[in-house]
Design a protein around this motif. Structure first.
Motif, PDB file in Angstrom:
ATOM      1  N   PRO A  15       0.815  -1.230   0.000  1.00  0.00           N
ATOM      2  CA  PRO A  15       0.000   0.000   0.000  1.00  0.00           C
ATOM      3  C   PRO A  15       0.845   1.275   0.000  1.00  0.00           C
ATOM      4  O   PRO A  15       0.471   2.265  -0.633  1.00  0.00           O
ATOM      5  CB  PRO A  15      -0.822  -0.124   1.287  1.00  0.00           C
ATOM      6  N   CYS A  16       1.977   1.260   0.697  1.00  0.00           N
ATOM      7  CA  CYS A  16       2.823   2.461   0.743  1.00  0.00           C
ATOM      8  C   CYS A  16       3.472   2.740  -0.608  1.00  0.00           C
ATOM      9  O   CYS A  16       3.639   3.904  -0.988  1.00  0.00           O
ATOM     10  CB  CYS A  16       3.894   2.311   1.826  1.00  0.00           C
ATOM     11  N   VAL A  17       3.832   1.680  -1.337  1.00  0.00           N
ATOM     12  CA  VAL A  17       4.375   1.866  -2.681  1.00  0.00           C
ATOM     13  C   VAL A  17       3.324   2.497  -3.576  1.00  0.00           C
ATOM     14  O   VAL A  17       3.607   3.448  -4.324  1.00  0.00           O
ATOM     15  CB  VAL A  17       4.862   0.529  -3.275  1.00  0.00           C
ATOM     16  N   ARG A  18       2.111   1.999  -3.517  1.00  0.00           N
ATOM     17  CA  ARG A  18       1.031   2.529  -4.364  1.00  0.00           C
ATOM     18  C   ARG A  18       0.761   3.997  -4.052  1.00  0.00           C
ATOM     19  O   ARG A  18       0.573   4.821  -4.963  1.00  0.00           O
ATOM     20  CB  ARG A  18      -0.229   1.681  -4.193  1.00  0.00           C
ATOM     21  N   ALA A  19       0.737   4.340  -2.760  1.00  0.00           N
ATOM     22  CA  ALA A  19       0.471   5.725  -2.372  1.00  0.00           C
ATOM     23  C   ALA A  19       1.615   6.646  -2.792  1.00  0.00           C
ATOM     24  O   ALA A  19       1.397   7.751  -3.309  1.00  0.00           O
ATOM     25  CB  ALA A  19       0.242   5.804  -0.866  1.00  0.00           C
ATOM     26  N   GLU A  40      12.550   6.123  -1.674  1.00  0.00           N
ATOM     27  CA  GLU A  40      11.684   5.354  -0.770  1.00  0.00           C
ATOM     28  C   GLU A  40      11.028   4.171  -1.486  1.00  0.00           C
ATOM     29  O   GLU A  40      10.930   3.067  -0.926  1.00  0.00           O
ATOM     30  CB  GLU A  40      10.631   6.279  -0.161  1.00  0.00           C
ATOM     31  N   ILE A  41      10.576   4.383  -2.703  1.00  0.00           N
ATOM     32  CA  ILE A  41       9.971   3.281  -3.462  1.00  0.00           C
ATOM     33  C   ILE A  41      11.023   2.228  -3.780  1.00  0.00           C
ATOM     34  O   ILE A  41      10.765   1.018  -3.694  1.00  0.00           O
ATOM     35  CB  ILE A  41       9.292   3.805  -4.742  1.00  0.00           C
ATOM     36  N   ALA A  42      12.231   2.671  -4.134  1.00  0.00           N
ATOM     37  CA  ALA A  42      13.318   1.724  -4.403  1.00  0.00           C
ATOM     38  C   ALA A  42      13.628   0.884  -3.169  1.00  0.00           C
ATOM     39  O   ALA A  42      13.929  -0.316  -3.281  1.00  0.00           O
ATOM     40  CB  ALA A  42      14.563   2.479  -4.860  1.00  0.00           C
ATOM     41  N   THR A  43      13.558   1.486  -1.989  1.00  0.00           N
ATOM     42  CA  THR A  43      13.797   0.747  -0.750  1.00  0.00           C
ATOM     43  C   THR A  43      12.740  -0.330  -0.542  1.00  0.00           C
ATOM     44  O   THR A  43      13.061  -1.489  -0.233  1.00  0.00           O
ATOM     45  CB  THR A  43      13.815   1.709   0.452  1.00  0.00           C
ATOM     46  N   LEU A  44      11.474   0.037  -0.721  1.00  0.00           N
ATOM     47  CA  LEU A  44      10.380  -0.909  -0.493  1.00  0.00           C
ATOM     48  C   LEU A  44      10.398  -2.046  -1.514  1.00  0.00           C
ATOM     49  O   LEU A  44      10.253  -3.221  -1.160  1.00  0.00           O
ATOM     50  CB  LEU A  44       9.043  -0.169  -0.541  1.00  0.00           C
ATOM     51  N   VAL A  45      10.572  -1.707  -2.783  1.00  0.00           N
ATOM     52  CA  VAL A  45      10.609  -2.736  -3.835  1.00  0.00           C
ATOM     53  C   VAL A  45      11.886  -3.569  -3.693  1.00  0.00           C
ATOM     54  O   VAL A  45      11.869  -4.800  -3.861  1.00  0.00           O
ATOM     55  CB  VAL A  45      10.519  -2.100  -5.236  1.00  0.00           C
ATOM     56  N   GLY A  46      12.992  -2.898  -3.369  1.00  0.00           N
ATOM     57  CA  GLY A  46      14.254  -3.603  -3.195  1.00  0.00           C
ATOM     58  C   GLY A  46      14.221  -4.612  -2.060  1.00  0.00           C
ATOM     59  O   GLY A  46      14.839  -5.688  -2.164  1.00  0.00           O
TER      60      GLY A  46
END
Length: 228
Positions: A15-19, A40-46
């Motif tokens: 959900p945080c990536v989508r937002a 931040e998105i790279a951290t979550l996906v990574g």
């Protein structure tokens, strides 16, 4: 859509990536906030990509500050390279480096899309040279970082370069991809490449090779080169 994508494609459902991706799409997002959101998105996906692509191995014994013994662990493989695609891949580099427990090699690939054909042109490559058959300097795992997979040409060219170098396995991490570009990249080397993305746009790319609605030219946004 995610269920119909190739098996080596992984789209985040966090959900945080989508937002954060929704915030990143906005034309009103500043260069500073664009850089922060990409990180931040790279951290979550990574996190997801490396949880799937690495394993832990026992490395021995150490002692805590209270002198209790414990088993130490590290990651495998340990011989890893990160390859940011210049320019915009640089915005994801710190995030992926921070996830890994020890420093790893960083080898840059510089590519741009020729305006009339939209085909990638490599202008910089600092992968270590090695003689054919000598794989001692070749990483066991290469991690490509590039925020956007649009037509897929650039990531396919990077995959071909790394295959020629001799890498046995590749993880590609991106913020956003078009469905057509992602499929093309997934088919470049199905047995050797895993692609992890924050989101996918189903529409075809426009005449400039840009994703719709997409993120615009993320490199220009990151480095304030809009209108160059």
């Amino acid at each position: 859509m995610a269920n119909s994508l190739p098996a080596n494609v992984h789209v985040s459902t966090h959900p945080c990536v989508r937002a954060k991706l929704s915030q990143l799409r906005s034309r009103s997002t500043s260069a500073k906030d664009t850089k922060t959101l990409v990180h931040e998105i790279a951290t979550l996906v990574g996190c997801d990509a490396l949880a799937h692509g690495l394993r832990t191995v026992s490395t021995g014994t150490d002692f805590s500050p209270l002198n209790y013994a414990y088993e130490t662990e590290d990651i495998s493989p340990s011989h890893i390279s990160i390859l940011p695609i210049l320019r915009s891949g640089l915005a994801m580099l710190d995030a992926v480096q921070a996830l890994l427990p020890s420093p790893v090699s960083v080898h840059h690939l510089g590519m741009y899309r020729e305006k009339s054909t939209l085909q990638p042109v490599e202008y910089y490559n600092n992968l270590p040279y090695h003689k054919q058959g000598d794989t001692a300097r070749v990483s066991e795992l290469a991690i490509i970082v590039d925020p956007v997979i649009a037509t897929g040409s650039t990531v396919c060219a990077a995959i071909d370069t790394l295959k020629d170098w001799g890498v046995p396995r590749i993880i590609s991490i991106s913020v956003l991809a078009s469905e057509e570009g992602l499929r093309r990249a997934a088919e470049a080397w199905p047995e050797g490449v895993e692609l992890w993305v924050g989101g996918v746009d189903a529409g075809e790319t426009d005449e400039r090779g840009m994703i719709k609605p997409g993120l615009g030219d993320i490199g220009d946004r990151l480095f304030l080169a809009i209108g160059k």
